[in-house]
Design a protein around this motif. Structure first.
Motif, mmCIF file in Angstrom:
data_model
loop_
_atom_site.group_PDB
_atom_site.id
_atom_site.type_symbol
_atom_site.label_atom_id
_atom_site.label_comp_id
_atom_site.label_asym_id
_atom_site.label_seq_id
_atom_site.Cartn_x
_atom_site.Cartn_y
_atom_site.Cartn_z
ATOM 1 N N MET A 107 13.599 14.509 -5.919
ATOM 2 C CA MET A 107 12.314 13.868 -5.658
ATOM 3 C C MET A 107 12.448 12.945 -4.457
ATOM 4 S SD MET A 107 10.735 10.687 -6.310
ATOM 5 C CE MET A 107 11.698 9.957 -7.631
ATOM 6 N N PHE A 108 13.576 12.226 -4.362
ATOM 7 C CA PHE A 108 13.767 11.318 -3.237
ATOM 8 C C PHE A 108 13.887 12.081 -1.915
ATOM 9 C CE2 PHE A 108 14.970 7.765 -6.110
ATOM 10 C CZ PHE A 108 14.033 6.881 -5.610
ATOM 11 N N VAL A 143 5.675 5.061 -1.957
ATOM 12 C CA VAL A 143 7.123 5.270 -2.067
ATOM 13 C C VAL A 143 7.840 3.917 -2.138
ATOM 14 C CG1 VAL A 143 9.161 6.296 -1.012
ATOM 15 C CG2 VAL A 143 6.967 7.455 -0.817
ATOM 16 N N HIS A 148 -8.217 2.499 4.144
ATOM 17 C CA HIS A 148 -7.993 3.211 2.884
ATOM 18 C C HIS A 148 -6.526 3.523 2.689
ATOM 19 C CE1 HIS A 148 -12.291 3.716 2.621
ATOM 20 N NE2 HIS A 148 -12.248 3.982 3.920
ATOM 21 N N LEU A 149 -6.178 3.741 1.435
ATOM 22 C CA LEU A 149 -4.816 4.162 1.140
ATOM 23 C C LEU A 149 -4.626 5.587 1.630
ATOM 24 C CD1 LEU A 149 -4.514 2.717 -2.456
ATOM 25 C CD2 LEU A 149 -3.478 1.846 -0.361
ATOM 26 N N ARG A 150 -3.400 5.889 2.015
ATOM 27 C CA ARG A 150 -3.144 7.180 2.616
ATOM 28 C C ARG A 150 -3.399 8.342 1.661
ATOM 29 N NH1 ARG A 150 0.598 5.589 5.665
ATOM 30 N NH2 ARG A 150 2.008 5.501 3.900
ATOM 31 N N ASP A 151 -3.144 8.096 0.345
ATOM 32 C CA ASP A 151 -3.359 9.225 -0.570
ATOM 33 C C ASP A 151 -4.846 9.484 -0.804
ATOM 34 O OD1 ASP A 151 -3.189 6.783 -1.709
ATOM 35 O OD2 ASP A 151 -1.585 7.281 -3.121
ATOM 36 N N THR A 155 8.157 11.239 4.457
ATOM 37 C CA THR A 155 8.089 9.987 5.214
ATOM 38 C C THR A 155 8.481 10.204 6.670
ATOM 39 O OG1 THR A 155 8.664 8.832 3.189
ATOM 40 C CG2 THR A 155 8.845 7.584 5.228
ATOM 41 N N ASP A 164 0.809 -1.219 0.000
ATOM 42 C CA ASP A 164 0.000 0.000 0.000
ATOM 43 C C ASP A 164 0.844 1.271 0.000
ATOM 44 O OD1 ASP A 164 0.684 -0.930 2.684
ATOM 45 O OD2 ASP A 164 -0.388 0.834 3.379
ATOM 46 N N LYS A 188 10.404 12.922 -0.903
ATOM 47 C CA LYS A 188 9.713 11.742 -0.373
ATOM 48 C C LYS A 188 10.246 11.400 1.019
ATOM 49 C CE LYS A 188 7.182 10.693 -3.957
ATOM 50 N NZ LYS A 188 5.796 11.191 -3.868
ATOM 51 N N GLN A 215 -1.698 -1.437 -4.964
ATOM 52 C CA GLN A 215 -1.630 -0.878 -3.621
ATOM 53 C C GLN A 215 -2.630 -1.550 -2.687
ATOM 54 O OE1 GLN A 215 -1.306 3.519 -4.870
ATOM 55 N NE2 GLN A 215 -0.746 3.492 -2.709
ATOM 56 N N LEU A 216 -3.625 -2.201 -3.291
ATOM 57 C CA LEU A 216 -4.615 -2.902 -2.468
ATOM 58 C C LEU A 216 -4.690 -4.354 -2.922
ATOM 59 C CD1 LEU A 216 -7.539 -0.302 -2.352
ATOM 60 C CD2 LEU A 216 -6.114 -1.009 -0.429
ATOM 61 N N ARG A 275 5.810 11.923 8.510
ATOM 62 C CA ARG A 275 4.721 11.011 8.846
ATOM 63 C C ARG A 275 5.100 10.156 10.060
ATOM 64 N NH1 ARG A 275 4.311 8.076 4.194
ATOM 65 N NH2 ARG A 275 4.912 6.156 5.240
ATOM 66 N N ARG A 287 -6.341 0.479 9.150
ATOM 67 C CA ARG A 287 -6.842 1.486 8.213
ATOM 68 C C ARG A 287 -7.597 0.775 7.114
ATOM 69 N NH1 ARG A 287 -4.893 6.110 7.180
ATOM 70 N NH2 ARG A 287 -4.696 5.547 5.013
ATOM 71 N N PRO A 293 -4.177 -1.788 4.330
ATOM 72 C CA PRO A 293 -5.562 -1.489 4.682
ATOM 73 C C PRO A 293 -6.526 -2.509 4.068
ATOM 74 C CG PRO A 293 -4.546 0.369 3.510
ATOM 75 C CD PRO A 293 -3.550 -0.724 3.544
ATOM 76 N N ARG A 294 -7.641 -2.669 4.749
ATOM 77 C CA ARG A 294 -8.740 -3.523 4.266
ATOM 78 C C ARG A 294 -8.395 -4.996 4.243
ATOM 79 N NH1 ARG A 294 -11.857 0.311 0.976
ATOM 80 N NH2 ARG A 294 -10.983 -0.257 -1.035
#
Lengths: 124, 388
Positions: B206-207, A8, B341-344, B214, A5, B210, A30-31, B217, B339, A57-58
């Motif tokens: 870009m790294f 990165v 859902h995906l974080r995005d 991270t 998921d 990221k 991702q899922l 977070r 969770r 997730p899920r």
């Protein structure tokens, strides 16, 4: 195929897999549910190796394996599965070893050596 | 786990009703004028009376006797019931200082055990004149002594869980701190790298970006774990909390989110409840925050906080018309770090509802989730009636 998921991590897997020089095509999800949907498609390209995260997730990695075996049988992908996870829980490692198609259990981060080792199973 | 007799509250500790009840019961059931729970303290060579019934004033005050002056010493020493019909004729007592003028002639001492089986003292009954104890009477006394041992076992279990909780808290703090400090170091490393910006490729930049995200977070996640750990064992104060004022305050804080969500929020007249103001705030903040967050694109978003009086308290519901939670996922939502859902898609560390659940547990009420999986979600709490 990579199922994880974390975007990165996915991006870095692609780079490591490419750098290993032994991987042609990568399909990523991702899922876990999306990966199941992939296997449901007619004439999907069958992956040789699945790198599978546990905590997602899920549907987590184990739930994915259970669902895939239930729906498509033990040989659902004619492939090997490598758990790829940050989980430090020995119970997770033990649980993974009970699936016949899970041949190894790598701790993140994924290395080129890991990839080469995984590919070597295909020729055993 | 091992606890000393002092830690178990069995030596030099005040009397406790739960033990006194059993002592009193033993005296009534076997019809004796004196009963007690004796605890052997071999270090100080004494017997301490954790519970006593019918002792003469002086002994009732001091609650202890030198070991050699007691009949009770023989219960832990032999590890078996001591049954005395006539003390003047009993081999354990003849010619010892314990046997003096005015001492009871009949005595029944049953072992009381610590978890693990060690005999630490006895439940003892006695009377001035001699008595032949029937098997039946000894068996009754043994049942009560069993209850005394059970009380000690319960206390040991309670202390064990306290100690574990304490260790767990210390561990959480230590590990959170140990994670926070390398995260800070990484943050600094990324800042330094960014200063080299012009020499770096787009890829490298870009790294770095990221990497910063991270680490950021990770900081939030560690903070969340700490908050959770604190709520885990925060003492709950019991105050009268006006949910109207509480929810008003939260909505003011969330004004920007509400505007961004384009949501309407309806709030009923809410009750007064009893609870910890900080924890109640955390509870409603998380529920309302979630209700605002999980909205469905293209549907006018509505959130409501409603209340209804029940026979024994109030039901309070936080409801939205967002994406809902599939019935098969509902058991997961309160799990730590779970969770859906995906974080995005929907940000978060997966700790909010675990916190809510914890607050509910601290306050002894239930929190329930209700959703058909597509037309919204309702979280309902059942608050008990405010004590008058």
């Amino acid at each position: 195929m990579t199922i994880d998921d974390e975007p990165v991590d996915q991006m870095i897997y692609k780079r490591v897999l490419k750098r290993s020089g032994v991987v042609d095509t990568v399909v990523d999800f991702q899922l876990a549910e999306e990966a199941l949907a992939y296997f449901r498609q007619q004439d999907h390209a069958r992956p040789d190796i699945i790198f599978l995260d546990i905590h997602m997730p899920r549907m987590n990695g184990f739930e994915f394996l259970d669902a895939a075996i239930e729906e498509f049988g033990d040989d659902f992908a004619e492939c090997i599965v490598i758990m790829l996870t940050t989980s430090l829980d020995p119970a997770d490692r033990e649980r993974a070893s009970r699936y016949p198609m899970v041949l190894n259990y790598f701790s993140k981060p994924l290395t080129v050596e890991n990839v080469q080792q995984a590919v070597s199973y295909l020729y055993d | 786990m091992h606890f000393t007799l002092e830690e178990l509250g069995l030596l030099d500790a005040p009397a406790e009703q739960k033990f006194d009840n059993l002592t009193c019961l033993a005296s009534e059931l076997l019809d004796v004028p004196v009963a007690h729970i004796s605890v052997a303290d071999f270090k100080k060579n004494r017997i301490f009376y954790k519970s006593q019934y019918g002792h003469p004033d002086e002994l009732a005050q001091s609650r202890e006797l030198p070991m050699e002056l007691t009949y009770c010493q023989h219960v832990p020493l032999t590890g078996a019931p001591v049954v005395v019909q006539d003390a003047r004729l009993h081999p354990l007592l003849i010619g010892t200082p314990a046997l003096s003028e005015g001492q009871p002639l009949a005595y029944l001492g049953i072992p009381v055990k610590a978890p693990g089986g060690r005999v630490i003292g006895g439940l003892c009954m006695m009377q001035p004149d001699e008595r032949r104890w029937s098997t039946d009477e000894v068996s009754r006394a043994q049942k009560i002594a069993g209850c005394v041992s059970d009380l000690i076992r319960l206390e040991t279990a309670r202390l064990s869980s306290e100690r574990l909780r304490h260790e767990q808290r210390a561990f959480t703090y230590a590990i959170s701190h140990d994670l926070q400090s390398p995260a800070n170091t990484l943050k600094m490393i990324f800042s330094e790298l960014e200063l080299e910006g012009e020499c770096l490729s787009q890829d490298a930049l870009m790294f770095i970006e990221k990497g910063r995200e991270t680490v950021q977070r990770m900081g939030v996640q560690v903070q969340d774990v700490l908050t959770y750990a604190r709520t885990l064992d925060a003492p709950v104060t019991r105050e009268c909390v006006d949910l109207n004022a509480l929810v008003d305050g939260i909505l003011t804080d969330l004004e920007a989110d509400i505007r961004q969500a384009g949501a309407t929020v309806d709030v009923d007249d809410l009750p007064l409840v009893e609870g910890d103001p900080m924890q109640m705030r955390m509870l409603f903040q998380n529920l309302i925050g979630n209700a605002l967050k999980f909205r469905l694109a293209g549907r006018k978003h509505r959130v409501s906080v409603s209340a209804s009086a029940e026979r024994q308290g109030h039901r309070v519901t936080v409801q939205d018309n967002g994406i809902g939670i599939r019935p098969e996922d509902q058991h997961k939502v309160f799990g730590l770090f779970n969770r859906l859902h995906l974080r995005d898609q929907y940000a978060g560390t997966g700790i909010g509802l675990s916190l809510c659940q914890r607050v509910a547990e601290n306050h002894h009420f239930a929190i329930e989730v209700d959703s058909d999986g597509h037309s919204g979600t309702a979280f309902t709490m059942q608050f008990p009636e405010m004590p008058v």
